[in-house]
Design a protein around this motif. Sequence first.
Motif, PDB file in Angstrom:
ATOM      1  N   LEU A 148       0.930  -1.248   0.122  1.00 23.71           N
ATOM      2  CA  LEU A 148      -0.009  -0.013  -0.059  1.00 23.71           C
ATOM      3  C   LEU A 148       1.002   1.180   0.010  1.00 23.71           C
ATOM      4  O   LEU A 148       0.361   2.254  -0.599  1.00 23.71           O
ATOM      5  N   LEU A 149       2.031   1.262   0.785  1.00 27.07           N
ATOM      6  CA  LEU A 149       3.026   2.376   0.821  1.00 27.07           C
ATOM      7  C   LEU A 149       3.330   2.519  -0.505  1.00 27.07           C
ATOM      8  O   LEU A 149       3.545   3.879  -0.938  1.00 27.07           O
ATOM      9  N   ARG A 150       3.570   1.618  -1.412  1.00 27.78           N
ATOM     10  CA  ARG A 150       4.312   1.847  -2.577  1.00 27.78           C
ATOM     11  C   ARG A 150       3.249   2.441  -3.645  1.00 27.78           C
ATOM     12  O   ARG A 150       3.477   3.078  -4.531  1.00 27.78           O
ATOM     13  N   ALA A 151       1.919   1.841  -3.866  1.00 29.18           N
ATOM     14  CA  ALA A 151       0.798   2.256  -4.231  1.00 29.18           C
ATOM     15  C   ALA A 151       0.721   3.862  -4.048  1.00 29.18           C
ATOM     16  O   ALA A 151       0.433   4.544  -4.959  1.00 29.18           O
ATOM     17  N   GLU A 176       3.024  10.600  -7.561  1.00 35.30           N
ATOM     18  CA  GLU A 176       3.845  10.657  -8.607  1.00 35.30           C
ATOM     19  C   GLU A 176       5.174  10.423  -8.372  1.00 35.30           C
ATOM     20  O   GLU A 176       6.158  11.083  -8.864  1.00 35.30           O
ATOM     21  N   LEU A 177       5.331   9.871  -7.251  1.00 40.44           N
ATOM     22  CA  LEU A 177       6.829   9.452  -6.786  1.00 40.44           C
ATOM     23  C   LEU A 177       7.323   7.885  -7.159  1.00 40.44           C
ATOM     24  O   LEU A 177       6.482   7.294  -7.321  1.00 40.44           O
ATOM     25  N   PRO A 178       8.572   7.566  -7.093  1.00 39.85           N
ATOM     26  CA  PRO A 178       9.071   6.637  -7.515  1.00 39.85           C
ATOM     27  C   PRO A 178       8.274   5.397  -6.615  1.00 39.85           C
ATOM     28  O   PRO A 178       8.180   5.594  -5.498  1.00 39.85           O
ATOM     29  N   GLU A 179       8.132   4.155  -6.892  1.00 35.83           N
ATOM     30  CA  GLU A 179       7.236   3.317  -6.316  1.00 35.83           C
ATOM     31  C   GLU A 179       8.077   2.849  -4.882  1.00 35.83           C
ATOM     32  O   GLU A 179       7.641   2.803  -3.766  1.00 35.83           O
TER      33      GLU A 179
END
Length: 341
Positions: free
Chosen positions: A155-158, A164-167
């Motif tokens: 979820l943090l990666r999403a 609009e940040l890197p995964e």
Amino acid sequence: MSHDQGIPVLDLSTARQPYGSFSPEFIEQLRYATHNVGFFQITGYGAAPGQAEHLLDVIRRFFRLPLEERMKLDNRLSPHFRGYTRMGTEVTQGRADAREQIDYSPEREPVSEYPAHQPYWLLQGPNLWPDESFPELKPAAMEWAELMSTVGMELLRAIAVSMELPEDYFDEPFRDSPAWMGKLVHYVGGVVEAAGDQGVGSHADYGFVTLLLQDQVGGLEVQPPGVKEWLPVEPIPGALVVNLGEMLEVATEGYLAATIHRVQAPPPGVDRYSVPFFWSPRLDAVIDPVPLPPELKAQARGISDNPANPLLASYGMNMLKGRMRAHPDVTERHYPGLLNR
């Protein structure tokens, strides 16, 4: 995405496309949920068949053990704020909560030597488990924590992609030794007179991502940004309720919402069980401001820091402060010198 009285429901199994990147549709749903509501529910998060139901059943049976067995895990015995908290002894907003619970975190060796300005290392150490009287509890709880750690990171990666940040933007603070915390909670109505109808008083979580498994009794209520009334989060069997903590809100200048919530105590004689899991970074993680793109920065609400409870950039210090407030008896017993800091 469907709406349940304003609380979005997302299917995590649809989050990624076949070739691995996040689905734009899922990211759009997530961006709406995290910015506008601060609460949502997820299904399809990868639990084994029956895992959630089994965990709730194990917890139910643990809390039926005689009080003297539960008290062998009394959290006042733990300098790390772990173990069993008796009914009505955890405090929110200065008032007793109508619940009893087990607190647990990663099993690690205590830290005996640390710099004076890093007292949060006191939080690291072993858990207290009923290994003899109820050996089922530890494996069920720790397997759940392992699953929730995976879900929390996904979820943090999403969320990073939604801004609009890197995964992998949030990966580093969680690398190697995240200081997550789990709770196994039992609410009972009409038992703690001082609590009244307060299962847990209104508050925002101070960390990153909270993942909650709740049974079918209900009682969780939320107040999204700009909404005056309390919205119920109706239980969906096996689903997780997700909300964001204040460290993410502050790091994004209020673009992400750490939404106020509370739990109403169930009616007298009714039991409610829940499993909150707080996906949290290393104790020594310091969280810098997130670089938002201009169009999202323009939508950031700003932050209103509570002067009575200021938020710190250090995750460990926030966690220690939160534990000390919630469990003043543990603090007084083990760390009377920290009370006036």
